[in-house]
Design a protein around this motif. Structure first.
Motif, short mmCIF file in Angstrom:
data_model
loop_
_atom_site.label_atom_id
_atom_site.label_comp_id
_atom_site.label_asym_id
_atom_site.label_seq_id
_atom_site.Cartn_x
_atom_site.Cartn_y
_atom_site.Cartn_z
N GLU A 158 -3.47 44.72 -2.09
CA GLU A 158 -2.60 43.99 -0.98
C GLU A 158 -1.18 44.08 -1.31
O GLU A 158 -0.17 44.07 -0.49
CB GLU A 158 -2.82 42.65 -0.58
CG GLU A 158 -4.35 42.67 0.11
CD GLU A 158 -4.04 43.11 1.36
OE1 GLU A 158 -3.20 43.13 2.17
OE2 GLU A 158 -5.08 43.93 2.05
N LYS A 159 -1.01 43.99 -2.54
CA LYS A 159 0.62 43.86 -3.41
C LYS A 159 1.30 45.19 -3.01
O LYS A 159 2.18 45.14 -2.66
CB LYS A 159 0.66 43.50 -4.88
CG LYS A 159 0.16 42.00 -5.09
CD LYS A 159 0.49 42.01 -6.53
CE LYS A 159 0.00 40.73 -7.11
NZ LYS A 159 -0.03 40.57 -8.61
N VAL A 160 0.42 46.07 -3.15
CA VAL A 160 1.07 47.65 -2.92
C VAL A 160 1.19 47.90 -1.36
O VAL A 160 2.27 48.25 -1.08
CB VAL A 160 0.19 48.52 -3.41
CG1 VAL A 160 0.68 49.97 -3.35
CG2 VAL A 160 0.02 48.33 -5.22
N LYS A 161 0.24 47.39 -0.65
CA LYS A 161 0.44 47.68 0.64
C LYS A 161 1.83 46.83 1.23
O LYS A 161 2.39 47.33 2.23
CB LYS A 161 -0.81 47.11 1.37
CG LYS A 161 -1.96 48.12 1.51
CD LYS A 161 -3.33 47.24 2.22
CE LYS A 161 -3.12 47.32 3.66
NZ LYS A 161 -4.38 46.71 4.49
N LYS A 162 2.01 45.77 0.82
CA LYS A 162 3.17 44.87 1.14
C LYS A 162 4.48 45.65 0.90
O LYS A 162 5.26 45.54 1.57
CB LYS A 162 3.04 43.52 0.56
CG LYS A 162 3.97 42.50 0.92
CD LYS A 162 3.88 41.10 0.22
CE LYS A 162 5.15 40.16 0.72
NZ LYS A 162 4.88 38.78 0.06
N ALA A 163 4.40 46.33 -0.34
CA ALA A 163 5.54 46.89 -0.83
C ALA A 163 5.93 48.13 -0.02
O ALA A 163 6.78 48.36 0.63
CB ALA A 163 5.47 47.32 -2.53
N LEU A 164 4.61 48.88 0.43
CA LEU A 164 4.80 50.05 1.34
C LEU A 164 5.38 49.71 2.62
O LEU A 164 6.14 50.50 3.42
CB LEU A 164 3.54 50.76 1.12
CG LEU A 164 3.15 51.50 0.15
CD1 LEU A 164 1.54 51.80 0.14
CD2 LEU A 164 4.02 52.76 -0.40
N GLN A 165 5.02 48.73 3.09
CA GLN A 165 5.48 48.17 4.33
C GLN A 165 6.91 47.71 4.45
O GLN A 165 7.35 47.40 5.52
CB GLN A 165 4.59 46.95 4.91
CG GLN A 165 3.13 47.76 5.05
CD GLN A 165 2.12 46.91 5.33
OE1 GLN A 165 2.12 45.67 5.26
NE2 GLN A 165 0.71 47.40 5.48
N ASP A 166 7.45 47.32 3.35
CA ASP A 166 8.81 46.66 3.32
C ASP A 166 9.84 47.78 3.30
O ASP A 166 10.08 48.42 2.26
CB ASP A 166 8.94 45.62 2.24
CG ASP A 166 10.20 44.98 1.94
OD1 ASP A 166 11.36 45.13 2.52
OD2 ASP A 166 10.18 43.97 1.37
N PRO A 167 10.41 47.88 4.33
CA PRO A 167 11.60 48.87 4.47
C PRO A 167 12.92 48.99 3.46
O PRO A 167 13.68 49.80 3.23
CB PRO A 167 12.23 48.88 5.69
CG PRO A 167 11.94 47.41 6.25
CD PRO A 167 10.76 47.13 5.52
N ASN A 168 13.06 47.52 3.03
CA ASN A 168 14.06 47.31 1.90
C ASN A 168 13.52 47.85 0.21
O ASN A 168 14.41 47.56 -0.48
CB ASN A 168 14.50 45.94 2.06
CG ASN A 168 14.92 45.52 3.04
OD1 ASN A 168 15.86 46.26 3.60
ND2 ASN A 168 14.63 44.52 3.83
N ILE A 169 12.51 48.12 0.29
CA ILE A 169 11.85 48.47 -0.92
C ILE A 169 11.76 49.84 -1.12
O ILE A 169 11.15 50.69 -0.23
CB ILE A 169 10.70 47.93 -1.43
CG1 ILE A 169 10.80 46.28 -1.66
CG2 ILE A 169 9.79 48.26 -2.75
CD1 ILE A 169 9.50 45.56 -1.64
#
Length: 458
Positions: free
Chosen positions: A91-102
């Motif tokens: 879930e941590k990785v999915k959240k990062a992948l979905q963040d356009p600012n990361i």
């Protein structure tokens, strides 16, 4: 806890206690077991052998789904929920992948490419680096790099460090430091010997530093925006990335670690058809690697990679045979003498952590005349790591280990470059950024110090 045992699922078969190298699993036969966190080195071998599970056949779908939810495992995953497990960071990785600012950067360890495909129906130990790279690109990581590149970097630093120690006859033998479970064991149980550990960070951590320094420069990205993910065969790598000293980039060097199994979860959860992916390559310049980098995944591999480069650094001549078969094998502890010019290099390879204790006791007693020792915690090295695909039938275990080892050496033999110091991208990074191995910048970024329990130094 990174590794734990669910008491509601544990039947007390104690199979996990048989494989624990530090006797950290406690409990009576037939009763739920628990992990002694003061002893545990987080190797995850208990997770690999656990056979006690909850399934929808024996329990309700709701019961299994609840366990899945508690462990943060994607709902699409249909495998049984076993008593021994490691924490899931999908879930941590999915959240990062979905963040356009990361800006997401991923690296993949050598042993992952000979095991990941097993979770998609391939033969045990089938080598699939091209599909693995394609899957990571399909997941939309901004950069898909490779830990093997950093393994080559590790050899440059570690080989230079070994030569320095031999020249100065200081803190010999030098032990490898790329296995975090072994390092933790040494810190916890033999703190007075930690000066024998190489000061090199592991390839995972070297890669993390490079991504947020040199990588930030070549990608023209603010390092504060970089989220660094590593895919590892090892549960203890989750512990390693969280160590407070692993921040020499100015940030947390590696933000999160997924095991090989967790990467398979992520690929399935994102509905990527692994089997039908068109093979691709890792991105350059931080994804190029030699055969020496890839054999880090097998026992004896770090030693062999170091000898390939060390021989040529010392003698200024080509090594007679790039295949250093003397250090290969899977027995518990083996000593060899390697002729390196005028030097008789005395080396040792430890396979399986229980086999290191007699070696350390000999060192304490002053009876160990070796220069360099490789130590791997898991049964046959990283290819048998606690985070690798789970082998549900015990009769498949030996076959899987043998095939993974065979695929690793095959990959090495078929690569155009087989020595770390001949990796042109490594040479370029030293010329453009690091300077020289063991130099001021490389020492600051790529080397570390060790921690010991306060009660052990009273």
């Amino acid at each position: 806890m990174i590794v734990d045992i669910d008491k509601d699922l544990c039947t007390g078969c104690r199979e996990c206690s048989k494989v624990c190298p530090v006797d950290a699993i406690e409990g009576e036969q037939g009763k739920p077991q628990q992990i002694n966190v003061d002893k545990c080195i987080i190797c995850g071998q208990c997770v690999q052998v656990c056979k006690s599970y909850a399934s929808i056949i024996d329990e309700s779908i709701e019961f299994v789904d609840n366990i899945k939810n508690q462990r943060k495992i994607p709902s699409i995953i249909k495998e049984p929920m076993f008593a021994a497990y490691n924490k899931c960071d999908v879930e941590k990785v999915k959240k990062a992948l979905q963040d356009p600012n990361i800006f997401t950067v991923v690296q993949c360890a050598p042993a992952v490419r000979v095991a990941l495909s097993e979770d998609f129906g391939y033969n045990l130990g089938e080598l699939t680096p091209g599909k693995m790279a394609a899957a990571l690109k399909a997941l939309k990581f901004d950069r898909v790099y490779d830990t093997n590149f950093a393994a080559d970097l590790t050899i440059m630093e570690e080989g230079t460090e070994l030569i320095k120690r031999i020249t100065e006859q200081e803190n010999l033998p030098m032990f490898t430091s790329c296995c975090p479970a072994w390092v933790k064991f040494m810190e916890d149980n033999y703190p007075e010997l930690t000066n024998h550990l190489s000061s090199c960070k592991s390839p995972q951590q070297m890669a993390g530093v490079v991504f947020k320094t040199y990588g930030a420069k070549i990608n023209n990205i603010d390092p504060s925006q970089i989220f660094s993910i590593s895919i590892m065969p090892c549960t203890c790598k989750k512990f390693e990335c969280d160590r407070e000293e692993m921040n020499s980039s100015g940030y947390k060097d590696v933000d999160v670690v997924l095991t090989t199994r967790e990467l398979a979860y992520l690929i399935k959860d994102m509905d990527i058809d692994f089997k039908n992916l068109k093979e691709t390559k890792f991105e350059t310049p931080l994804g190029e690697y030699s055969g020496a980098g890839t054999i880090f995944g097998v026992t004896g591999g770090v030693m062999e990679a170091a000898i390939r480069t060390g021989y040529e650094l010392i003698t200024k001549k080509s090594i007679p045979s790039v295949d250093v078969i003397e250090v290969r094998g899977t027995e518990g502890f083996r000593e060899k003498q390697i002729k390196v010019g005028d030097l008789n290099l005395k080396v040792g390879v430890v396979t399986g952590l229980k086999n290191v204790i007699p070696v350390l006791e000999k060192l304490k007693a002053g009876n160990l005349e070796l220069d360099f020792i490789e130590v791997m915690t898991c049964p046959v090295g990283c290819v048998s790591g606690g985070g690798q695909p789970k082998l549900l039938l015990e009769e498949y275990r030996l076959e899987a280990y043998e095939n993974r080892i065979k695929s690793t050496y095959s990959h090495d033999q078929n690569l155009p470059t087989r020595k770390s110091h001949e990796n042109l991208e490594i040479q370029k990074m030293y010329n453009e950024y690091l300077g020289e191995p063991l130099g001021e910048k490389s020492h600051h970024l790529l080397h570390t110090k060790y921690c010991i329990k306060k009660e052990l130094v009273k």
